[in-house]
Design a protein around this motif. Structure first.
Motif, short mmCIF file in Angstrom:
data_model
loop_
_atom_site.label_atom_id
_atom_site.label_comp_id
_atom_site.label_asym_id
_atom_site.label_seq_id
_atom_site.Cartn_x
_atom_site.Cartn_y
_atom_site.Cartn_z
N ASP A 1 0.83 -1.21 0.00
CA ASP A 1 0.00 0.00 0.00
C ASP A 1 0.86 1.26 0.00
N LEU B 1 6.52 -2.30 -7.02
CA LEU B 1 5.09 -2.61 -7.05
C LEU B 1 4.78 -3.63 -8.14
N ASP C 1 1.28 -6.37 -8.49
CA ASP C 1 0.19 -5.50 -8.06
C ASP C 1 -0.32 -4.69 -9.25
N PRO C 2 -1.60 -4.82 -9.61
CA PRO C 2 -2.12 -4.10 -10.78
C PRO C 2 -2.09 -2.58 -10.63
N ARG C 3 -1.85 -2.07 -9.42
CA ARG C 3 -1.76 -0.62 -9.25
C ARG C 3 -0.51 -0.04 -9.94
N ALA C 4 0.38 -0.93 -10.40
CA ALA C 4 1.54 -0.47 -11.17
C ALA C 4 1.21 -0.27 -12.65
N ALA D 1 1.45 6.57 -7.02
CA ALA D 1 0.36 7.45 -7.44
C ALA D 1 0.68 8.92 -7.18
N ALA E 1 2.15 1.73 -3.47
CA ALA E 1 1.11 2.22 -4.38
C ALA E 1 0.86 3.71 -4.16
N GLU E 2 0.87 4.13 -2.92
CA GLU E 2 0.68 5.56 -2.63
C GLU E 2 1.84 6.38 -3.17
N TRP F 1 8.07 7.86 -12.35
CA TRP F 1 7.74 6.55 -12.92
C TRP F 1 8.86 6.00 -13.79
#
Length: 703
Positions: free
Chosen positions: A378, A409, A414-417, A385, A381-382, A391
């Protein structure tokens, strides 16, 4: 000063960079009033006369003049010269080492022995330096005595007496460290040193001194550490934050004549000192980092205590203590197996720190952990974002790579990447690690198949083709995106030189992953298979087998490849033969012959392939276990095969090897010191495979 220096035949000697006729100028430069001249001279001594610790005849000839310099109070920076003498005289060759030396090495060993004898014979000089007016000299003298003086018990008595009178805190640490070194070098002193250090750590001494005593106890007498060492050290660190004591290490900076302090260092030594000064800027007590490194080295395999100590250090309000803790955490996790969930979670909290070096250090650590970074998912991911600008990182030469947080990530799957990876696909040059990142995401990355195909179809196949198409092919391979076969075939046909073989190999593996969906490539694959005896032909045969499933079309070329002159071609052929299983039983005799090949990796590949084509493990397992013992880096490959065999029976040789691995606290790839980006991941994968080989596929993940 320097009486007789011109009578030495320096020109007849050599140092690392040629004739030693420049040594007199270096020695005189060490006594210069100009700090830049002194630094250049010292840099020359380490760079040429004592290059990488070597001792030449000219090094021996310098020893009397160096002693003359360290005893002259008018000479500045004599502490540096004490350290130089300690290094020159501190080489200790054992009898076993001397027996294995060739003629040239024996000459070097003789130089080391003469240097040690010459410096030791004059080591009494260092006794007088313990109370020198120059604190830099007092800082260097204790370790010189511990390393070189021939009366260690007398040295210990002097160190203890000097500690009571020494006003400089950093020098006091050096006195304590010297006692620890005496205990390590002389076993008869271990007990009295441990007793003294224990009392220093327990009594109402300044927190820095108590921490130094605990660090040395961990090195020389770890069993003497208090049971609550984590609590004690944590309390000392808190006290240091409120009353750190005097400033940090003395850092000398190079200054050109007439230049200000900010002039760029011109010597390697000056650059190292400048980096040290930059690293320590703003730190209230920078020496705590060295003390904690020593403490952790001494605690060694007490992984749980070390992890708990680092987690506490990461909760410090001092960002620099947290930077040190992140770096120490990297060494702990990368070198030792254990339970790190809480430590990793607290490392993840550092990603939001305002100090950029702390956040970057935490991000870099998590990048190398793969699945072990899950407790910080988490936080990662934060971080991703919140900072799209990080990136992708661009290097001065134009190369690009994913930022650490994005990569960490993605390596978690993790799909948040995905947004960051999608954006990276739009870069003029796709970062090389986008492909592996998408591969880790699996099905979550499938919506990008169309974008990958379009990008692959548009890429120019020039001399940088491998850099351009490699990441795209890796991603399509992982997704088994058979609809991309036309675009991959275009690359296969148009791969330019140089590195054309690299491009074709990655394209062939993509086609193999597509299976029958890559039927459009069959004519090209058949033509490549006919170019027998090469690794490329073996790769093409493997792809053709995956597409058509016709063993007869590929087996002759693969059997020919097993006899190729090139080891890599034989390895590729063995791996492809193994995929055919029992249909390739005719290749068994050639595979058996390779079990005795001089290449360890080829022996392993042949043993695995022999089991795959014959179904019998009795010939292969002894070869695999012998390779396991010979080279730790082959263990994952071996374990993958053992995990596909029947579970290793209790009491078997394989079971004993697997259990030994599982009960080891040290990571299998830690001793070589080479910490690559997949270092921890590879070891965790090995543990999972060992469990599977013992128990069958239980689905259990590494601890």
């Amino acid at each position: 000063m320097f009486a007789g220096i011109d009578e030495v035949d320096w020109a007849s000697m050599e140092h690392a960079y040629g004739p030693a006729d420049d040594v007199p100028a270096l020695l005189r430069g060490l006594a210069s009033a100009d700090p830049a001249e002194r630094e250049r001279a010292l840099d020359g001594m380490y760079g040429a006369v004592h290059h990488q610790g070597d001792v030449y005849p000219c090094t021996l000839a310098c020893i009397p003049f160096l002693f003359e310099l360290v005893t002259d109070p008018a000479v500045v920076d004599r502490g540096d010269l004490v350290e130089l003498l300690t290094s020159i005289g501190g080489i200790d060759l054992g009898e076993d080492d001397e027996e294995e030396l060739d003629e040239e090495e024996a000459e070097g060993a003789a130089n080391y022995a003469m240097a040690a004898a010459a410096v030791t014979a004059n080591a009494g000089v260092f006794l007088t330096l313990l109370a020198d007016e120059d604190p830099g000299v007092r800082l260097s003298a204790p370790l010189a005595l511990a390393a070189l003086h021939d009366d260690p018990a007398g040295v210990l008595t002097l160190l203890r007496a000097r500690l009571a009178a020494e006003p400089d805190e950093e020098v006091r640490f050096a006195l304590v460290e010297a006692a620890g070194r005496l205990a390590l070098r002389h076993g008869t002193l271990a007990a009295p040193v441990a007793d003294w250090l224990s009392r220093l750590a327990a009594e109402a001494n300044p927190p820095g001194l108590r921490l130094a005593a605990l660090a040395q106890l961990a090195r020389c007498a770890p069993r003497s550490l208090p049971d609550d060492v984590v609590t004690v050290v944590t309390g000392l660190l808190r006290k240091l934050r409120t009353s750190p004591g005097p400033g940090g290490p003395r850092t000398r900076t190079a200054e050109a004549p007439g230049a200000g302090a900010e002039a760029a260092p011109v010597t390697l030594l000056g650059q190292v000192r400048a980096l040290s000064a930059e690293e320590n800027a703003g730190r209230a007590a920078p020496w705590t980092a060295d003390l904690l490194r020593t403490l952790h080295a001494g605690l060694d395999d007490r992984v749980a205590e070390r992890a708990a100590l680092l987690a506490e250090q990461l909760r410090s309000p001092d960002p620099w203590q947290r930077v040190d803790a992140v770096r120490l955490s990297e060494g702990l996790i990368g070198g030792w197996r254990g339970s790190y969930a809480e430590l990793v979670r607290v490392v993840g909290e550092q990603l939001a720190a305002p100090e950029p070096r702390l956040a970057e250090a935490a991000s870099h650590l998590l990048e190398g952990l793969f699945g072990l970074a899950a407790p910080a998912a988490d936080a990662l991911a934060e971080r991703v974002a919140a900072d799209p600008g990080a990136w992708v990182r661009t290097w001065p030469d134009g190369r690009t790579q994913l930022g650490s947080a994005v990569k960490a990530l993605a390596r978690l799957g993790d799909p948040r990447a995905l947004p960051a990876l999608t954006a990276a696909l739009g870069r003029p040059l796709v970062p090389y690690d986008v492909g592996p990142g998408l591969a880790r995401l699996g099905e979550a990355a499938r919506p990008l198949t169309g974008a990958l195909r379009r990008r692959l179809g548009d890429e120019v196949l020039d001399e940088r083709a491998y850099d351009r198409v490699g990441p795209l092919l890796v991603a399509l391979t992982a997704l088994r995106a058979g609809e991309a076969a036309p675009e991959v075939l275009r690359v296969l046909r148009g791969a330019p030189e140089p590195r054309g073989e690299w491009v074709r190999t990655v394209a062939l593996r993509a086609l193999a992953s597509f299976g029958p969906a890559a039927r459009c490539a069959v004519p090209e694959l058949r033509a490549m298979v006919l170019r027998g005896g090469t690794a490329e032909a073996a790769e093409a045969a493997g792809a053709l087998w995956a597409v058509e499933g016709d063993a007869g079309a590929v087996l002759p070329a693969l059997v020919e490849g097993l006899a190729a002159a090139d080891v890599d071609a034989r390895r590729a052929a063995a791996e492809a033969v193994g995929r055919l299983g029992g249909r390739a039983a005719v290749a068994a005799p050639r595979l058996r012959a390779l079990l005795r090949h001089e290449s360890l990796w080829l022996r392993v590949d042949a043993a695995i392939a022999l089991w795959e084509v014959s179904g019998r493990a009795e010939e292969s397992v002894p070869v695999l276990l012998a390779a396991w013992a010979q080279n730790p880096h082959v263990r994952v490959r071996v374990a993958e095969c053992l995990a596909r065999m029947r579970p290793a029976g209790a009491g078997s040789d394989a079971a004993r090897v697997l259990l030994t691995e599982l009960t080891s606290v040290r990571r299998h790839n830690a001793p070589d010191g080479d910490r690559g980006s997949h270092h921890t991941y590879t070891d965790e994968k090995l543990l999972a495979l060992c469990r599977r080989a013992l128990l069958g596929n239980t689905g259990k993940e590494p601890t």
